[in-house]
Design a protein around this motif. Sequence first.
Motif, PDB file in Angstrom:
ATOM      1  N   ARG A  85      -1.164  31.877  -0.357  1.00  0.00           N
ATOM      2  CA  ARG A  85      -2.549  31.948  -1.093  1.00  0.00           C
ATOM      3  C   ARG A  85      -2.483  33.789  -1.888  1.00  0.00           C
ATOM      4  NH1 ARG A  85      -7.758  30.208   2.593  1.00  0.00           N
ATOM      5  NH2 ARG A  85      -6.858  28.088   2.145  1.00  0.00           N
TER       6      ARG A  85
ATOM      7  N   THR B 288       1.917  36.178  -4.589  1.00  0.00           N
ATOM      8  CA  THR B 288       2.228  36.442  -6.762  1.00  0.00           C
ATOM      9  C   THR B 288       3.694  36.224  -6.967  1.00  0.00           C
ATOM     10  OG1 THR B 288       1.854  39.049  -6.534  1.00  0.00           O
ATOM     11  CG2 THR B 288       0.196  38.201  -6.785  1.00  0.00           C
TER      12      THR B 288
ATOM     13  N   THR C 138       5.795  37.129 -11.093  1.00  0.00           N
ATOM     14  CA  THR C 138       5.540  37.001 -12.490  1.00  0.00           C
ATOM     15  C   THR C 138       6.799  37.144 -12.595  1.00  0.00           C
ATOM     16  OG1 THR C 138       3.739  38.809 -11.822  1.00  0.00           O
ATOM     17  CG2 THR C 138       4.978  39.279 -14.044  1.00  0.00           C
TER      18      THR C 138
ATOM     19  N   THR D 128      -0.618  33.462  -7.273  1.00  0.00           N
ATOM     20  CA  THR D 128      -0.659  33.088  -8.497  1.00  0.00           C
ATOM     21  C   THR D 128       0.236  33.848  -9.497  1.00  0.00           C
ATOM     22  OG1 THR D 128      -3.049  34.394  -8.294  1.00  0.00           O
ATOM     23  CG2 THR D 128      -1.832  35.025  -9.982  1.00  0.00           C
TER      24      THR D 128
ATOM     25  N   GLN E 196      -6.340  27.231  -4.808  1.00  0.00           N
ATOM     26  CA  GLN E 196      -6.368  28.965  -4.937  1.00  0.00           C
ATOM     27  C   GLN E 196      -5.408  29.444  -5.790  1.00  0.00           C
ATOM     28  OE1 GLN E 196      -5.579  26.992  -2.078  1.00  0.00           O
ATOM     29  NE2 GLN E 196      -8.458  27.192  -1.018  1.00  0.00           N
ATOM     30  N   SER E 197      -5.115  27.940  -6.558  1.00  0.00           N
ATOM     31  CA  SER E 197      -3.448  28.796  -7.276  1.00  0.00           C
ATOM     32  C   SER E 197      -4.144  29.103  -8.341  1.00  0.00           C
ATOM     33  CB  SER E 197      -2.725  26.877  -7.877  1.00  0.00           C
ATOM     34  OG  SER E 197      -3.109  26.372  -8.205  1.00  0.00           O
ATOM     35  N   HIS E 198      -3.390  29.561  -9.495  1.00  0.00           N
ATOM     36  CA  HIS E 198      -3.984  30.120 -10.927  1.00  0.00           C
ATOM     37  C   HIS E 198      -2.022  30.412 -11.737  1.00  0.00           C
ATOM     38  CE1 HIS E 198      -5.495  32.773 -13.585  1.00  0.00           C
ATOM     39  NE2 HIS E 198      -5.336  31.939 -13.713  1.00  0.00           N
TER      40      HIS E 198
ATOM     41  N   THR F 230      -0.454  30.526 -14.817  1.00  0.00           N
ATOM     42  CA  THR F 230      -0.639  31.909 -16.692  1.00  0.00           C
ATOM     43  C   THR F 230       0.506  31.295 -17.128  1.00  0.00           C
ATOM     44  OG1 THR F 230      -2.254  33.467 -15.567  1.00  0.00           O
ATOM     45  CG2 THR F 230      -1.855  33.694 -17.944  1.00  0.00           C
TER      46      THR F 230
ATOM     47  N   ARG G 169      -6.179  26.617 -11.492  1.00  0.00           N
ATOM     48  CA  ARG G 169      -6.615  26.903 -12.715  1.00  0.00           C
ATOM     49  C   ARG G 169      -5.342  27.006 -13.036  1.00  0.00           C
ATOM     50  NH1 ARG G 169     -10.156  32.679 -11.519  1.00  0.00           N
ATOM     51  NH2 ARG G 169      -7.714  32.584  -9.900  1.00  0.00           N
TER      52      ARG G 169
END
Length: 142
Positions: free
Chosen positions: A63, A66, A68, A81, A97-99, A101, A116
């Motif tokens: 959770r 992150t 990128t 994320t 809880q994952s997101h 993009t 998401r």
Amino acid sequence: MTDNTEQPAKTDDITAADVVHCMIGKGVSLRGDMDFSGGLHVDGNITGNLEGHKERSRLTLSREGTITGNISVGEAEINGTIVGDVHASGTVTLHPQSHVTGNVYYGKIEIRSGARISGKLIANNPQGDKGGLLGKLSRKSA
């Protein structure tokens, strides 16, 4: 006389991806691309691309974690994320809880309520398309 003490569990069924070989801890920030084999657990922050070698590589993102950058693994279990594309030859599990993009390329996918995704979900080989005919047809029509 019989020995009634419990024997340790056999580990014959444990694969390399079931074992965490590397952990990026909470509060740790890593910049740069990373190659790994086996299991990688991320509680911290990574800015860079991740590539898991072999089909049995597994990424677990907590959770607090992150990433990128783009990810290429055998399996992925996402709680945190990701900003970038996820490529998994096996199963991708997106927890509440994952997101993500970016696009998610998967062999199999499990999406829990609350996850998401801001991108496309793309099956590596859609079920029932054993010969990859859908991809061949779409390339011919282009």
